[in-house]
Write a protein that holds these residues in place. Structure first.
Motif, PDB file in Angstrom:
ATOM      1  N   ASP A   2       6.139  -0.807  -2.163  1.00  0.00           N
ATOM      2  CA  ASP A   2       4.728  -0.842  -1.758  1.00  0.00           C
ATOM      3  C   ASP A   2       4.732  -1.104  -0.256  1.00  0.00           C
ATOM      4  O   ASP A   2       4.887  -2.239   0.182  1.00  0.00           O
ATOM      5  N   THR A  54       3.097  -0.013   3.752  1.00  0.00           N
ATOM      6  CA  THR A  54       2.091   0.613   4.595  1.00  0.00           C
ATOM      7  C   THR A  54       2.774   0.961   5.910  1.00  0.00           C
ATOM      8  O   THR A  54       3.431   0.112   6.521  1.00  0.00           O
ATOM      9  N   GLY A  74      -1.079   3.872   8.876  1.00  0.00           N
ATOM     10  CA  GLY A  74      -2.034   3.452   7.853  1.00  0.00           C
ATOM     11  C   GLY A  74      -1.813   4.061   6.484  1.00  0.00           C
ATOM     12  O   GLY A  74      -2.525   3.739   5.541  1.00  0.00           O
ATOM     13  N   SER A  75      -0.827   4.951   6.359  1.00  0.00           N
ATOM     14  CA  SER A  75      -0.522   5.509   5.037  1.00  0.00           C
ATOM     15  C   SER A  75       0.128   4.433   4.178  1.00  0.00           C
ATOM     16  O   SER A  75       0.838   3.564   4.679  1.00  0.00           O
ATOM     17  N   ARG A  76      -0.114   4.492   2.887  1.00  0.00           N
ATOM     18  CA  ARG A  76       0.472   3.530   1.958  1.00  0.00           C
ATOM     19  C   ARG A  76       1.184   4.284   0.855  1.00  0.00           C
ATOM     20  O   ARG A  76       0.625   5.241   0.294  1.00  0.00           O
ATOM     21  N   GLY A 119      -0.761   6.344  -3.521  1.00  0.00           N
ATOM     22  CA  GLY A 119      -1.159   5.535  -2.377  1.00  0.00           C
ATOM     23  C   GLY A 119      -2.198   6.266  -1.572  1.00  0.00           C
ATOM     24  O   GLY A 119      -3.081   6.917  -2.125  1.00  0.00           O
TER      25      GLY A 119
END
Length: 124
Positions: A32, A34, A38-40, A56
Motif C-alpha cells: 500500500d 502512495t 499522488g498515485s496509490r 488504487g
C-alpha cells in the motif's frame, strides 16, 4: 515463452473501502504505497493464491467496475460459509453447464467474484 499471471487490476471507486473489504475476506496485504505524483497502489493476495489483485488511484484510466475474477476452491460449500462469516453476500451454490459447482459475490464496486469447485488449482 513461459508466463505466470502475477496480478489482476480490479477497478474500484474507494481504495480504502475496498482494502477493508478484501482484508475482511482474508486477503493478505502485500503493498500500500502512495507515489510522489499522488498515485496509490494497493496489492492484496487471496489466501493460497500466487496471483494478486491491484487497485488504487492512478493505476488505470478506466472507471470502476464491473469486472469478473475467477477463483478456484476445493470445497464450494465451505467457501460460501466462510464468505458469509466474513461479511460477503454470496449467492447460492449452483451447477454450471460444465459440471462444476460455483458461487459468486460482488464487491462494493459491483466487481463479480466467481468461486468454482473442482477445477485444477495448478496447471502445467
Amino acid at each position: 515463452m513461459e508466463t505466470r499471471l502475477e496480478a489482476v487490476v480490479v477497478p474500484v471507486s474507494d481504495a480504502d473501502r475496498s482494502r477493508h473489504f478484501y482484508r475482511a475476506l482474508g486477503f493478505r496485504l502485500d503493498l500500500d504505497v502512495t507515489t510522489g505524483d499522488g498515485s496509490r497502489v494497493i496489492r492484496l493476495t487471496p489466501p493460497g493464491s500466487t496471483c494478486s489483485i491491484l487497485f488504487g488511484s492512478g493505476i488505470v484510466p478506466s472507471l470502476p467496475g464491473p469486472s469478473c475474477v475467477l477463483l478456484t476452491v476445493p470445497d464450494v460449500e465451505a467457501a460460501r460459509s466462510e464468505l458469509v462469516e466474513r461479511g460477503a453476500a454470496p449467492g447460492p451454490v449452483r451447477d454450471l453447464p460444465t459440471g462444476v459447482r460455483a458461487i459468486s459475490f460482488r464487491d462494493p464496486d459491483e466487481n463479480e467474484w466467481v468461486l468454482v469447485e473442482g477445477m485444477p488449482m495448478n496447471r502445467p
